[in-house]
Design a protein around this motif. Structure first.
Motif, PDB file in Angstrom:
ATOM      1  N   GLN A   1       0.834  -1.211   0.000  1.00  0.00           N
ATOM      2  CA  GLN A   1       0.000   0.000   0.000  1.00  0.00           C
ATOM      3  C   GLN A   1       0.867   1.259   0.000  1.00  0.00           C
ATOM      4  O   GLN A   1       0.592   2.205  -0.732  1.00  0.00           O
ATOM      5  N   GLN A   2       1.902   1.272   0.814  1.00  0.00           N
ATOM      6  CA  GLN A   2       2.810   2.416   0.868  1.00  0.00           C
ATOM      7  C   GLN A   2       3.490   2.619  -0.487  1.00  0.00           C
ATOM      8  O   GLN A   2       3.589   3.741  -0.985  1.00  0.00           O
ATOM      9  N   SER A   3       3.936   1.537  -1.113  1.00  0.00           N
ATOM     10  CA  SER A   3       4.605   1.624  -2.412  1.00  0.00           C
ATOM     11  C   SER A   3       3.661   2.163  -3.477  1.00  0.00           C
ATOM     12  O   SER A   3       4.059   2.987  -4.307  1.00  0.00           O
ATOM     13  N   GLU A   4       2.429   1.723  -3.469  1.00  0.00           N
ATOM     14  CA  GLU A   4       1.449   2.207  -4.447  1.00  0.00           C
ATOM     15  C   GLU A   4       1.174   3.697  -4.260  1.00  0.00           C
ATOM     16  O   GLU A   4       1.080   4.440  -5.243  1.00  0.00           O
ATOM     17  N   ALA A   5       1.075   4.145  -3.009  1.00  0.00           N
ATOM     18  CA  ALA A   5       0.853   5.573  -2.753  1.00  0.00           C
ATOM     19  C   ALA A   5       2.061   6.402  -3.198  1.00  0.00           C
ATOM     20  O   ALA A   5       1.904   7.451  -3.842  1.00  0.00           O
ATOM     21  N   LEU A   6       3.258   5.934  -2.870  1.00  0.00           N
ATOM     22  CA  LEU A   6       4.471   6.632  -3.295  1.00  0.00           C
ATOM     23  C   LEU A   6       4.586   6.648  -4.816  1.00  0.00           C
ATOM     24  O   LEU A   6       5.025   7.644  -5.403  1.00  0.00           O
ATOM     25  N   TYR A   7       4.180   5.578  -5.439  1.00  0.00           N
ATOM     26  CA  TYR A   7       4.226   5.481  -6.901  1.00  0.00           C
ATOM     27  C   TYR A   7       3.300   6.521  -7.542  1.00  0.00           C
ATOM     28  O   TYR A   7       3.687   7.188  -8.503  1.00  0.00           O
ATOM     29  N   GLU A   8       2.113   6.678  -7.010  1.00  0.00           N
ATOM     30  CA  GLU A   8       1.186   7.675  -7.561  1.00  0.00           C
ATOM     31  C   GLU A   8       1.723   9.092  -7.359  1.00  0.00           C
ATOM     32  O   GLU A   8       1.608   9.934  -8.252  1.00  0.00           O
ATOM     33  N   GLU A   9       2.337   9.359  -6.214  1.00  0.00           N
ATOM     34  CA  GLU A   9       2.973  10.664  -5.985  1.00  0.00           C
ATOM     35  C   GLU A   9       4.116  10.878  -6.985  1.00  0.00           C
ATOM     36  O   GLU A   9       4.270  11.970  -7.540  1.00  0.00           O
ATOM     37  N   LEU A  10       4.913   9.852  -7.199  1.00  0.00           N
ATOM     38  CA  LEU A  10       6.020   9.920  -8.152  1.00  0.00           C
ATOM     39  C   LEU A  10       5.504  10.247  -9.554  1.00  0.00           C
ATOM     40  O   LEU A  10       6.039  11.128 -10.228  1.00  0.00           O
ATOM     41  N   ARG A  11       4.463   9.568  -9.975  1.00  0.00           N
ATOM     42  CA  ARG A  11       3.913   9.800 -11.318  1.00  0.00           C
ATOM     43  C   ARG A  11       3.450  11.245 -11.476  1.00  0.00           C
ATOM     44  O   ARG A  11       3.662  11.859 -12.519  1.00  0.00           O
ATOM     45  N   GLN A  12       2.854  11.809 -10.433  1.00  0.00           N
ATOM     46  CA  GLN A  12       2.402  13.197 -10.525  1.00  0.00           C
ATOM     47  C   GLN A  12       3.592  14.154 -10.640  1.00  0.00           C
ATOM     48  O   GLN A  12       3.579  15.076 -11.446  1.00  0.00           O
ATOM     49  N   LYS A  13       4.623  13.907  -9.847  1.00  0.00           N
ATOM     50  CA  LYS A  13       5.819  14.757  -9.926  1.00  0.00           C
ATOM     51  C   LYS A  13       6.490  14.645 -11.295  1.00  0.00           C
ATOM     52  O   LYS A  13       6.956  15.635 -11.855  1.00  0.00           O
ATOM     53  N   LEU A  14       6.517  13.436 -11.828  1.00  0.00           N
ATOM     54  CA  LEU A  14       7.122  13.235 -13.147  1.00  0.00           C
ATOM     55  C   LEU A  14       6.292  13.897 -14.241  1.00  0.00           C
ATOM     56  O   LEU A  14       6.839  14.453 -15.190  1.00  0.00           O
ATOM     57  N   LEU A  15       4.987  13.870 -14.103  1.00  0.00           N
ATOM     58  CA  LEU A  15       4.117  14.563 -15.057  1.00  0.00           C
ATOM     59  C   LEU A  15       4.400  16.059 -15.030  1.00  0.00           C
ATOM     60  O   LEU A  15       4.529  16.690 -16.083  1.00  0.00           O
ATOM     61  N   ASP A  16       4.526  16.610 -13.842  1.00  0.00           N
ATOM     62  CA  ASP A  16       4.856  18.033 -13.716  1.00  0.00           C
ATOM     63  C   ASP A  16       6.186  18.345 -14.399  1.00  0.00           C
ATOM     64  O   ASP A  16       6.312  19.349 -15.107  1.00  0.00           O
ATOM     65  N   LEU A  17       7.177  17.480 -14.197  1.00  0.00           N
ATOM     66  CA  LEU A  17       8.488  17.671 -14.839  1.00  0.00           C
ATOM     67  C   LEU A  17       8.385  17.543 -16.357  1.00  0.00           C
ATOM     68  O   LEU A  17       8.975  18.333 -17.087  1.00  0.00           O
ATOM     69  N   GLU A  18       7.646  16.561 -16.825  1.00  0.00           N
ATOM     70  CA  GLU A  18       7.533  16.348 -18.263  1.00  0.00           C
ATOM     71  C   GLU A  18       6.835  17.519 -18.949  1.00  0.00           C
ATOM     72  O   GLU A  18       7.112  17.818 -20.109  1.00  0.00           O
ATOM     73  N   ASN A  19       5.953  18.195 -18.246  1.00  0.00           N
ATOM     74  CA  ASN A  19       5.192  19.309 -18.826  1.00  0.00           C
ATOM     75  C   ASN A  19       5.936  20.640 -18.827  1.00  0.00           C
ATOM     76  O   ASN A  19       5.443  21.617 -19.384  1.00  0.00           O
ATOM     77  N   LYS A  20       7.119  20.689 -18.225  1.00  0.00           N
ATOM     78  CA  LYS A  20       7.893  21.931 -18.242  1.00  0.00           C
ATOM     79  C   LYS A  20       8.396  22.195 -19.661  1.00  0.00           C
ATOM     80  O   LYS A  20       8.723  21.247 -20.397  1.00  0.00           O
ATOM     81  N   PRO A  21       8.476  23.459 -20.075  1.00  0.00           N
ATOM     82  CA  PRO A  21       8.959  23.769 -21.435  1.00  0.00           C
ATOM     83  C   PRO A  21      10.339  23.185 -21.750  1.00  0.00           C
ATOM     84  O   PRO A  21      10.576  22.733 -22.870  1.00  0.00           O
ATOM     85  N   GLU A  22      11.232  23.173 -20.781  1.00  0.00           N
ATOM     86  CA  GLU A  22      12.583  22.641 -21.034  1.00  0.00           C
ATOM     87  C   GLU A  22      12.613  21.118 -21.180  1.00  0.00           C
ATOM     88  O   GLU A  22      13.634  20.530 -21.525  1.00  0.00           O
ATOM     89  N   SER A  23      11.466  20.470 -20.925  1.00  0.00           N
ATOM     90  CA  SER A  23      11.374  19.012 -21.032  1.00  0.00           C
ATOM     91  C   SER A  23      10.806  18.555 -22.361  1.00  0.00           C
ATOM     92  O   SER A  23      10.369  17.411 -22.492  1.00  0.00           O
TER      93      SER A  23
END
Length: 185
Positions: A102-124
């Protein structure tokens, strides 16, 4: 199935049938691992090269991941057809500790959101990010198997014609401290 594995291990059938069973097992494993992979956005997955990153989801800090991704972003600007970063999040657990899943799944969803934010930056603009999560019992955990699984996921892309056999693949650790700006190109 265990019956198929016994046939392969112990013989008892014609060689052609054994080869067919082995091929089916490998194809099923490749397809299963490919299905674990999810893009963090709707962007088409880049085909210039792949950077594979095994990530101990319960032990790497968000700062480490962000620093690593910033290095990839900086190093990917000159890669033709862009870079796809495949983050293979993994965790192991003892049979008695269900909370790790359960902890890993929650951390994974947080990770995906942070990565989405990074991917959406203009420099990405030159990167796409895909992720997968693999949580396995400690008794079955091995880094060799983790590496095998994410390489099978990439092999699935090859089989499906998304990439070709000359596609460059780089393995990096999430805690890589320095990547020179033109390293990937």
């Amino acid at each position: 199935t265990s019956e198929q594995q016994n046939i392969i291990a112990n013989g008892g059938r014609e060689t052609a049938e054994r080869i067919k069973l082995i091929r089916e097992l490998i194809e099923n494993s490749i397809q299963s691992n490919k299905e674990r992979v999810k893009s963090v956005s709707e962007k088409a997955t880049n085909t210039g090269m792949t950077v594979c990153v095994p990530l101990a989801i319960r032990h790497e800090t968000p700062e480490t991941i962000e620093r690593f991704m910033q290095q990839i972003i900086n190093a990917s600007s000159n890669v033709e057809n862009g870079v796809n970063v495949l983050i293979w999040a993994n965790a192991k657990y003892n049979e008695n500790s269900i909370d790790v899943k359960q902890q890993s799944e929650a951390l994974y969803e947080e990770l995906r959101q942070k990565l989405l934010d990074l991917e959406n930056k203009p420099e990405s603009a030159n990167i796409t990010i895909s992720t997968a999560l693999e949580v396995v019992p400690s008794s079955e955990f091995s880094m060799s198997q983790i590496r095998n699984n994410y390489m099978e996921a990439i092999t699935g892309r090859l089989i499906d014609g998304e990439i070709d056999e000359t596609h460059p693949i780089v393995w990096l650790d999430a805690d890589t401290t320095r990547i020179r700006p033109n390293t990937l190109s």
